[in-house]
Design an enzyme around this catalytic site. Structure first.
Site, PDB file in Angstrom:
ATOM      1  N   TYR A   1      80.828  12.176  11.027  1.00  0.00           N
ATOM      2  CA  TYR A   1      80.496  13.493  10.384  1.00  0.00           C
ATOM      3  C   TYR A   1      78.903  13.619  11.042  1.00  0.00           C
ATOM      4  O   TYR A   1      78.512  14.668  11.211  1.00  0.00           O
ATOM      5  CB  TYR A   1      80.143  13.184   8.952  1.00  0.00           C
ATOM      6  CG  TYR A   1      81.503  13.057   8.113  1.00  0.00           C
ATOM      7  CD1 TYR A   1      82.678  13.908   8.420  1.00  0.00           C
ATOM      8  CD2 TYR A   1      81.735  12.040   7.188  1.00  0.00           C
ATOM      9  CE1 TYR A   1      83.856  13.713   7.579  1.00  0.00           C
ATOM     10  CE2 TYR A   1      82.950  11.830   6.511  1.00  0.00           C
ATOM     11  CZ  TYR A   1      83.990  12.718   6.959  1.00  0.00           C
ATOM     12  OH  TYR A   1      85.169  12.356   6.333  1.00  0.00           O
TER      13      TYR A   1
ATOM     14  N   GLU B   1      81.761  14.018   0.658  1.00  0.00           N
ATOM     15  CA  GLU B   1      81.475  12.568   0.115  1.00  0.00           C
ATOM     16  C   GLU B   1      81.998  11.647   1.007  1.00  0.00           C
ATOM     17  O   GLU B   1      83.083  11.585   1.386  1.00  0.00           O
ATOM     18  CB  GLU B   1      81.894  12.428  -1.310  1.00  0.00           C
ATOM     19  CG  GLU B   1      81.047  12.976  -2.378  1.00  0.00           C
ATOM     20  CD  GLU B   1      81.770  14.369  -2.749  1.00  0.00           C
ATOM     21  OE1 GLU B   1      83.047  14.213  -2.688  1.00  0.00           O
ATOM     22  OE2 GLU B   1      81.139  15.169  -3.355  1.00  0.00           O
TER      23      GLU B   1
HETATM   24  C1  LIG Z   1      87.288   8.155   9.898  1.00  0.00           C
HETATM   25  C2  LIG Z   1      88.400   8.241  10.829  1.00  0.00           C
HETATM   26  C3  LIG Z   1      89.283   9.695  10.289  1.00  0.00           C
HETATM   27  C4  LIG Z   1      88.065   8.583  12.355  1.00  0.00           C
HETATM   28  O1  LIG Z   1      89.198   9.103  12.893  1.00  0.00           O
HETATM   29  P1  LIG Z   1      89.213   8.698  14.527  1.00  0.00           P
HETATM   30  O2  LIG Z   1      90.351   9.453  15.146  1.00  0.00           O
HETATM   31  O3  LIG Z   1      89.169   7.246  14.814  1.00  0.00           O
HETATM   32  O4  LIG Z   1      87.949   9.284  14.934  1.00  0.00           O
HETATM   33  P2  LIG Z   1      87.026   9.371  16.453  1.00  0.00           P
HETATM   34  O5  LIG Z   1      88.140   8.628  17.332  1.00  0.00           O
HETATM   35  O6  LIG Z   1      86.818  10.774  16.698  1.00  0.00           O
HETATM   36  O7  LIG Z   1      85.894   8.625  16.386  1.00  0.00           O
HETATM   37  C5  LIG Z   1      85.968   7.231  16.015  1.00  0.00           C
HETATM   38  C6  LIG Z   1      84.596   6.590  16.022  1.00  0.00           C
HETATM   39  O8  LIG Z   1      84.352   5.430  15.573  1.00  0.00           O
HETATM   40  C7  LIG Z   1      84.522   4.367  16.649  1.00  0.00           C
HETATM   41  N1  LIG Z   1      85.196   3.191  16.282  1.00  0.00           N
HETATM   42  C8  LIG Z   1      84.434   2.107  15.961  1.00  0.00           C
HETATM   43  N2  LIG Z   1      85.401   1.084  15.858  1.00  0.00           N
HETATM   44  C9  LIG Z   1      86.524   1.843  15.461  1.00  0.00           C
HETATM   45  C10 LIG Z   1      87.848   1.198  15.242  1.00  0.00           C
HETATM   46  N3  LIG Z   1      88.187  -0.054  14.736  1.00  0.00           N
HETATM   47  N4  LIG Z   1      88.964   2.118  15.108  1.00  0.00           N
HETATM   48  C11 LIG Z   1      88.498   3.375  15.500  1.00  0.00           C
HETATM   49  N5  LIG Z   1      87.367   3.803  15.961  1.00  0.00           N
HETATM   50  C12 LIG Z   1      86.223   3.051  16.058  1.00  0.00           C
HETATM   51  C13 LIG Z   1      84.987   5.120  17.767  1.00  0.00           C
HETATM   52  O9  LIG Z   1      84.426   4.665  19.006  1.00  0.00           O
HETATM   53  C14 LIG Z   1      84.474   6.476  17.563  1.00  0.00           C
HETATM   54  O10 LIG Z   1      83.004   6.568  17.868  1.00  0.00           O
HETATM   55  P3  LIG Z   1      82.574   6.970  19.284  1.00  0.00           P
HETATM   56  O11 LIG Z   1      83.008   8.613  19.241  1.00  0.00           O
HETATM   57  O12 LIG Z   1      81.107   7.007  19.025  1.00  0.00           O
HETATM   58  O13 LIG Z   1      82.864   6.263  20.180  1.00  0.00           O
HETATM   59  C15 LIG Z   1      89.689   7.062  10.823  1.00  0.00           C
HETATM   60  O14 LIG Z   1      88.665   5.927  11.002  1.00  0.00           O
HETATM   61  C16 LIG Z   1      90.485   7.098   9.401  1.00  0.00           C
HETATM   62  O15 LIG Z   1      91.515   7.625   9.251  1.00  0.00           O
HETATM   63  N6  LIG Z   1      89.670   6.190   8.606  1.00  0.00           N
HETATM   64  C17 LIG Z   1      90.421   5.976   7.062  1.00  0.00           C
HETATM   65  C18 LIG Z   1      90.333   6.941   6.347  1.00  0.00           C
HETATM   66  C19 LIG Z   1      88.682   7.549   6.213  1.00  0.00           C
HETATM   67  O16 LIG Z   1      87.820   6.485   5.939  1.00  0.00           O
HETATM   68  N7  LIG Z   1      88.598   8.781   5.927  1.00  0.00           N
HETATM   69  C20 LIG Z   1      87.237   9.084   5.715  1.00  0.00           C
HETATM   70  C21 LIG Z   1      87.074   9.410   4.331  1.00  0.00           C
HETATM   71  S1  LIG Z   1      85.387  10.113   4.122  1.00  0.00           S
END
Ligand SMILES: CC(C)(COP(=O)(O)OP(=O)(O)OC[C@H]1O[C@@H](n2cnc3c(N)ncnc32)[C@H](O)[C@@H]1OP(=O)(O)O)[C@@H](O)C(=O)NCCC(=O)NCCS
Length: 152
Positions: free
Chosen positions: A118, A106
């Site tokens: 995802y 979810e």
């Molecule tokens: C969702 C999450 C795990 C993604 O982690 P991440 O290490 O940034 O993931 P990735 O780097 O593999 O990919 C992030 C994507 O978001 C994009 N992005 C856009 N704005 C961003 C920002 N402000 N910070 C980070 N990534 C961003 C990146 O460019 C990338 O997309 P792309 O591959 O098309 O360029 C992280 O944002 C997080 O921990 N969020 C808070 C917890 C959360 O929401 N978890 C999911 C619950 S369902």
């Protein structure tokens, strides 16, 4: 770009994992919940290590032939470097190796970054759970990924 090293979560990662959880979620799991997951035979948790520190983690419950992603989070300063993607891939690889037929999760409707992440890893929209999150009453999007022929 940091190249994370994937490890299975152990007791020594718990404090950092819980800190990340608390930083990332409005209603974080307790430290004890993560500790209990270590003893849960259904739970599979990965940590992404960068420079000897936990940069992110992801967890899944394996029930019969399904994997249910419970949580995934990356420490703020490491986001946007592919670590979240590597964690999702890591769980999917484990699921495939265990012949799990499908995975689900979810995600908040407003969490566009996670939804896109995802989607890039083969999860597709399957429906909405209304008022799913108790803090804001936000709806959840339900997503599924099917592994095709691997199920027995
Ligand atoms: C969702 C999450 C795990 C993604 O982690 P991440 O290490 O940034 O993931 P990735 O780097 O593999 O990919 C992030 C994507 O978001 C994009 N992005 C856009 N704005 C961003 C920002 N402000 N910070 C980070 N990534 C961003 C990146 O460019 C990338 O997309 P792309 O591959 O098309 O360029 C992280 O944002 C997080 O921990 N969020 C808070 C917890 C959360 O929401 N978890 C999911 C619950 S369902």
């Amino acid at each position: 770009m940091n190249n994370p090293e994937m490890q299975c979560m152990t007791r020594e990662h718990l404090r950092q994992v819980h800190n990340i959880e608390s930083e990332c979620f409005a209603i974080p799991w307790s430290y004890d919940s993560f500790e209990e997951e270590l003893e849960n035979p259904l739970a599979i948790y990965l940590v992404a290590m960068v420079g000897g520190e936990v940069a992110g983690f992801a967890g899944m419950h394996h029930v019969v032939d399904e994997g249910n992603i419970t949580n995934i989070a990356v420490r703020r300063q490491y986001r946007g470097q592919g670590i979240g993607g590597a964690l999702v891939r890591g769980l999917c690889d484990i699921a495939a190796a265990k012949k799990i037929a499908k995975m689900t999760l979810e995600v908040r409707v407003g969490n566009h970054i996670a939804f896109r992440l995802y989607g890039r890893h083969g999860f597709t929209f399957a429906g909405i759970r209304k008022n799913y999150y108790v803090d804001t009453k936000e709806d959840a999007i339900v997503m599924w990924k099917e592994f095709g022929e691997v199920a027995q």
